[in-house]
Write an enzyme that holds these catalytic residues in place. Structure first.
Site, short mmCIF file in Angstrom:
data_model
loop_
_atom_site.label_atom_id
_atom_site.label_comp_id
_atom_site.label_asym_id
_atom_site.label_seq_id
_atom_site.Cartn_x
_atom_site.Cartn_y
_atom_site.Cartn_z
N HIS A 1 -8.03 9.33 -2.08
CA HIS A 1 -7.42 9.32 -0.75
C HIS A 1 -8.32 9.95 0.31
O HIS A 1 -8.46 9.43 1.42
CB HIS A 1 -6.07 10.05 -0.82
CG HIS A 1 -5.10 9.62 0.24
ND1 HIS A 1 -3.75 9.67 0.07
CD2 HIS A 1 -5.29 9.12 1.48
CE1 HIS A 1 -3.14 9.23 1.16
NE2 HIS A 1 -4.07 8.90 2.03
N LYS B 1 -2.97 5.88 -4.31
CA LYS B 1 -4.10 6.76 -4.00
C LYS B 1 -3.99 8.12 -4.70
O LYS B 1 -2.90 8.66 -4.87
CB LYS B 1 -4.19 6.98 -2.49
CG LYS B 1 -4.20 5.69 -1.69
CD LYS B 1 -4.29 5.92 -0.20
CE LYS B 1 -4.08 4.62 0.56
NZ LYS B 1 -2.66 4.23 0.65
N TYR C 1 2.54 9.97 0.14
CA TYR C 1 3.51 9.33 1.03
C TYR C 1 4.94 9.55 0.56
O TYR C 1 5.87 9.45 1.36
CB TYR C 1 3.27 7.81 1.12
CG TYR C 1 1.96 7.36 1.68
CD1 TYR C 1 1.08 8.24 2.32
CD2 TYR C 1 1.57 6.02 1.58
CE1 TYR C 1 -0.13 7.80 2.82
CE2 TYR C 1 0.37 5.57 2.08
CZ TYR C 1 -0.49 6.46 2.69
OH TYR C 1 -1.68 6.02 3.18
N ASP D 1 0.83 -1.20 0.00
CA ASP D 1 0.00 0.00 0.00
C ASP D 1 0.87 1.25 0.00
O ASP D 1 1.70 1.44 0.90
CB ASP D 1 -0.91 -0.01 1.24
CG ASP D 1 -1.84 1.18 1.28
OD1 ASP D 1 -2.97 1.05 0.78
OD2 ASP D 1 -1.44 2.24 1.80
#
Length: 315
Positions: free
Chosen positions: A112, A81, A52, A47
């Protein structure tokens, strides 16, 4: 169909334990090593997300493993996402994600947050004037286009309340396969699980241990005396109890630890069997949400003036 997978509403199988790659600060080499170790232990669901900053590391580690013959691409389930600044063009956003990953497709692409930001807001905590009006119908049409083009195998959402799931269901040609939300023994998401179940949407749990050691506030699920006592009874660890609780509710869990021993411990939660009494004891725990989303709430440009607006009072 393996017992460690769930069949999504479009027929695709997703591993029930996912390996989360958000870390702060983000270190590419550390992330690549963690993925290398995770693959050796049997993790197959990874994931990531644009925001990120881990997409290049995730892609590099997985592609290296594929090239070396340690795993085949079709045996990996990869999630990324759509960040809020890309709602105007999900296809372009996913194409950039695929370039970051060095992949031809992702298995799952999620919205997201139900928040639209200005195109330049490529950072995690928006400023007060960074928001735009959310047109979820337009965003979802872009997500469906990603699916039609073969850029992803499934589309879904993250951080959507029951009301937002119902609203999306009113116009979606393709329903979301997954809603990834905070869920753990101290934030059990009973109403949301029922709503998603009614629409055959799989609930995937982030922060399934209550988020110990993350950059946000932490709810000490693994330190709770009830969780500890259940673990002691079964000769397990508190983390395994928390994860098994989520799995027992039919959810998948996204675990985030780069520590090798904890990674082994987490994947070992499949072997634990909780009793009805344990589940009842957990259902009595006080509830407390970690990721409340205050950074998406303001009185001027955000569509959410209060935390209650963001979660439609499911908080």
């Amino acid at each position: 169909m393996r017992s460690n997978e769930v069949r999504l509403n479009n027929g695709i199988a997703m591993p029930l334990i996912g390996f989360g790659t958000y870390s702060f600060p983000n270190n590419r080499k550390t992330t690549e090593l963690a993925i290398y170790n995770a693959l050796k232990m049997g993790y197959r669901h990874f994931d990531t997300a644009k925001i990120y900053g881990s997409e290049p590391a995730v892609g590099n580690a997985l592609n290296e493993a594929i090239f070396e013959g340690r795993v085949e691409r079709e045996n990996i389930f990869l999630t990324s996402k759509l960040w809020g600044n890309d709602h105007h063009d999900p296809v372009s956003a996913l194409n950039q994600t695929l370039r970051n990953l060095g992949m031809e497709y992702v298995d799952l692409y999620l919205v997201h947050w139900p928040v639209k930001l200005k195109p330049w807001v490529n950072y995690a905590v928006p400023n007060e004037d960074d928001f735009e009006n959310l047109d979820l119908e337009s965003t979802w049409a872009g997500m469906e286009k990603c699916l039609e083009m073969g850029l992803c195998k499934c589309i879904g959402v993250s951080n959507f309340s029951s009301k937002k799931i119902e609203g999306l269901s009113d116009f979606a040609s393709t329903p979301p396969a997954v809603n990834q939300v905070e869920m753990h023994p101290m934030w059990r998401q009973r109403k949301l699980r029922e709503t998603c179940g009614d629409h055959k949407i799989h609930v995937s749990a982030y922060s399934p241990l209550g988020g110990p050691g993350n950059a946000w506030r932490s709810t000490a699920v693994v330190d709770h005396p009830i969780i500890k006592s259940i673990a002691l009874k079964h000769k397990a660890t508190p983390a395994q109890v928390a994860l098994k609780w989520g799995l027992s509710k039919g959810s998948s869990v996204i675990v985030k630890s780069f520590n090798v021993e904890r990674m082994k411990e987490n994947i070992g939660s499949f072997d634990l069997k909780l009793e009805d009494e344990d589940m009842l004891d957990i259902d009595k725990l006080e509830e407390r949400k970690i990721m409340r989303g205050e950074f998406l709430v303001n009185q001027t440009t955000s569509p959410y003036k209060t935390i209650e607006d963001l979660w439609d009072y499911e908080i």
